[in-house]
Design a protein around this motif. Structure first.
Motif, short mmCIF file in Angstrom:
data_model
loop_
_atom_site.label_atom_id
_atom_site.label_comp_id
_atom_site.label_asym_id
_atom_site.label_seq_id
_atom_site.Cartn_x
_atom_site.Cartn_y
_atom_site.Cartn_z
N PRO A 318 0.82 -1.21 0.00
CA PRO A 318 0.00 0.00 0.00
C PRO A 318 0.86 1.27 0.00
O PRO A 318 2.08 1.19 0.16
CB PRO A 318 -0.81 -0.11 1.30
CG PRO A 318 -0.24 -1.22 2.08
CD PRO A 318 0.77 -1.95 1.26
N HIS A 319 0.19 2.41 -0.12
CA HIS A 319 0.86 3.69 0.05
C HIS A 319 1.08 3.88 1.55
O HIS A 319 0.12 3.84 2.32
CB HIS A 319 0.01 4.82 -0.52
CG HIS A 319 0.70 6.13 -0.51
ND1 HIS A 319 1.29 6.68 -1.62
CD2 HIS A 319 0.93 7.01 0.50
CE1 HIS A 319 1.85 7.84 -1.30
NE2 HIS A 319 1.64 8.06 -0.02
N LEU A 320 2.33 4.10 1.95
CA LEU A 320 2.64 4.16 3.38
C LEU A 320 2.68 5.60 3.89
O LEU A 320 2.93 6.53 3.11
CB LEU A 320 4.01 3.52 3.63
CG LEU A 320 4.05 2.03 4.02
CD1 LEU A 320 3.55 1.83 5.45
CD2 LEU A 320 3.25 1.15 3.09
N ALA A 321 2.43 5.76 5.17
CA ALA A 321 2.66 7.05 5.83
C ALA A 321 3.32 6.78 7.17
O ALA A 321 3.13 5.71 7.77
CB ALA A 321 1.36 7.81 6.01
N PHE A 322 4.11 7.75 7.63
CA PHE A 322 4.78 7.67 8.93
C PHE A 322 4.61 9.02 9.62
O PHE A 322 4.44 10.04 8.96
CB PHE A 322 6.26 7.32 8.75
CG PHE A 322 6.44 5.94 8.17
CD1 PHE A 322 6.49 4.83 8.99
CD2 PHE A 322 6.48 5.77 6.79
CE1 PHE A 322 6.60 3.56 8.45
CE2 PHE A 322 6.59 4.50 6.23
CZ PHE A 322 6.65 3.39 7.07
#
Ligand code: LLP
Length: 470
Positions: A318-322
């Motif tokens: 998936p498209h990741l975020a942090f």
């Protein structure tokens, strides 16, 4: 009960085992100080091209001194490290977690440097909006958002609301309906991970207030409800395991459990979840015991974990975020204090402890009292040729637990009027600051290229008295 720090019966000759005896007590230890910190030729500490003695003169002490260059480079480094690590896939975004430290200038830097912003209250949202932070790059968190907060976020058009409970699914849906808008939501999943950190800052074990548990199918039920809701668009899933974490093991377990849910949603509901936010929590070096990984190593380590698990579950990555907060803000800032009383306290027998009092304390840094944090410090207005001795740096509050630095070597001639700097105070110090004992909050000044710029001014007695309208 925890033994009270001030009551511990070891003396000055008993430094904790982790604290190395310094070969030179004047040294700026590598990794503890923001990147532009150095000693001037006459021995004072300088940061952002500004001598700390000048800062003390112009803005007074205590003061938070933020190295603008350091903050911004760190923010961009996290942004680039994660974007790079996930480039072969759908990419990754970095949201700065504003709870670590937020003001208008910081919101603008984060915006200019291409990060998103995580806010978790109406107040943080207000700072972001006043700084004209693009709302589509804002994520709203919170385990107990008010209707007013949800309404304001939807009116502003925030990019995502991270929903924390089943009843909040319905609440956000209802507020969106009332406003006639669609709400993009993520679901915060509790993964049952026991992060190896202080219990107050671990957030993914079962017995705490955050998130939707995987256990008992609560998180799955929340996904189903969001997909059925009239006004909600499911952006993806979110997990934050805790704070001041050094190894990727916790992220590995959390990612696996969240991705299992992604696969379950695909298999049972026929829906593809495209976004995954793995939160923040990356640890920083407060003292020589801590060895944080570089952002690039963290990012590629986590990318490897996510890739493998997606491969095993036959999922697209998936498209990741942090959402790092501490790791961006923490190391950028030092707190500058002036020494007052120095007291050599006899503890019985040969034991004694030197208490060095400074002009702030638990009102500007409660982390020592709250989390047993071990900070470090340095005599910063001058160098000294005296031998090192172990001291305890304490504040001016009416409480014996008012400790800033539990144990540190300072030169034996430390005395009233000296300047002391405590590094790595950029995260969760100002943001947790209080007015305990009616002590006004210190200013936050940014230093860069020899200039001092006040970001948040010092509180005054008038500010405090102004609240007292009774
Ligand atoms: N994302 C979420 C959903 C969070 O709850 C937090 C922190 C972060 C990101 C940022 O975590 P960081 O990268 O800064 O560790 N007052 C405590 C820390 C509380 C953290 C709360 N949530 C302390 O001083 O250690």
């Amino acid at each position: 009960m925890r033994a009270h720090e001030a009551g511990a019966l070891h003396g000055n000759d008993a430094a904790p085992t982790w604290l190395p005896y310094p070969s030179d007590v004047n040294t700026l230890i590598d990794g503890l100080w923001s990147r532009t910190t150095r000693r001037t030729v006459d021995g004072a500490v300088e940061v952002g091209g500004v001598d700390v003695r000048r800062i003390a003169e112009e803005v007074g002490t205590p003061a938070f001194v933020l190295d603008e260059d350091d903050f911004r480079r760190r923010a961009r480094r996290f942004r680039d490290a994660f974007a790079e690590a996930f480039r072969p896939h759908a990419g990754a975004d970095v949201y700065y977690a504003g709870k670590a430290f937020l003001c208008g200038a910081v919101a603008r830097w984060v915006e200019e440097d291409g990060l998103g912003l995580d806010v978790c209250t109406g107040g943080e949202l207000a700072v972001a909006l006043r700084a004209q932070f693009p709302p589509e790059r804002i994520a709203l968190h919170g385990n107990n958002k008010s209707v007013a907060e949800i309404r304001r976020a939807l009116e502003a058009g925030v990019g995502r609301i991270v929903v924390d409970s089943l009843d909040e699914v319905d609440l956000v849906d209802a507020v969106a309906a009332e406003l006639g808008v669609r709400a993009a939501v993520m679901l915060r999943v509790t993964t049952g991970v026991e992060a190896h950190t202080h219990e107050f800052i671990a957030t993914a074990h079962e017995d705490q207030k955050f998130g939707l548990s995987l256990t008992g199918g609560i998180a799955f039920e929340a996904v189903r409800r969001v997909l059925d809701a009239a006004q909600l668009d499911l952006v993806g899933l979110h997990s934050h395991i805790g704070s001041q974490i050094f190894d990727t093991g916790g992220f590995e377990v959390a990612a696996r459990r969240v991705l299992d849910l992604v696969a379950q949603v695909r298999d049972e509901l026929g829906h593809t979840i495209t976004h995954l936010d793995l939160g923040g929590g990356f640890g920083v070096m407060y003292n020589t015991q801590h060895t944080p990984a570089e952002p690039e190593a963290l990012a590629s380590g986590i990318a490897g974990i996510v890739e493998k698990q997606c491969h095993d579950l036959e999922l697209e990555v998936p498209h990741l975020a942090f959402e790092p907060g501490r790791a961006i803000a923490g190391p950028s800032t030092q707190t500058l204090y002036t020494v007052g009383t120095v007291k050599d306290v006899r503890l019985g027998g040969p034991h004694h402890r030197v208490y060095v009092s400074v002009d702030g304390g638990m009102s500007d840094n409660v982390r020592t009292a709250l989390y047993d944090a071990d900070y470090s410090c340095l005599l910063s207005g001058r160098v000294s040729a005296e031998p090192p001795e172990v001291v305890r740096v304490v504040g001016k509050h009416c409480e014996s637990g008012d400790i800033v630095v539990k144990d540190e070597y300072l030169p034996a001639d430390v005395r009233r009027g000296d300047l002391i700097s405590v590094p790595v105070t950029g995260a969760y110090c100002y943001s947790l600051a209080s007015n305990y004992n009616h002590v006004p909050r210190p200013p936050v000044v940014a230093v860069k290229d020899g200039e001092i710029r006040t970001l948040l001014r010092r509180e005054t007695e008038e500010d405090l008295l102004g609240l007292d309208v009774g």
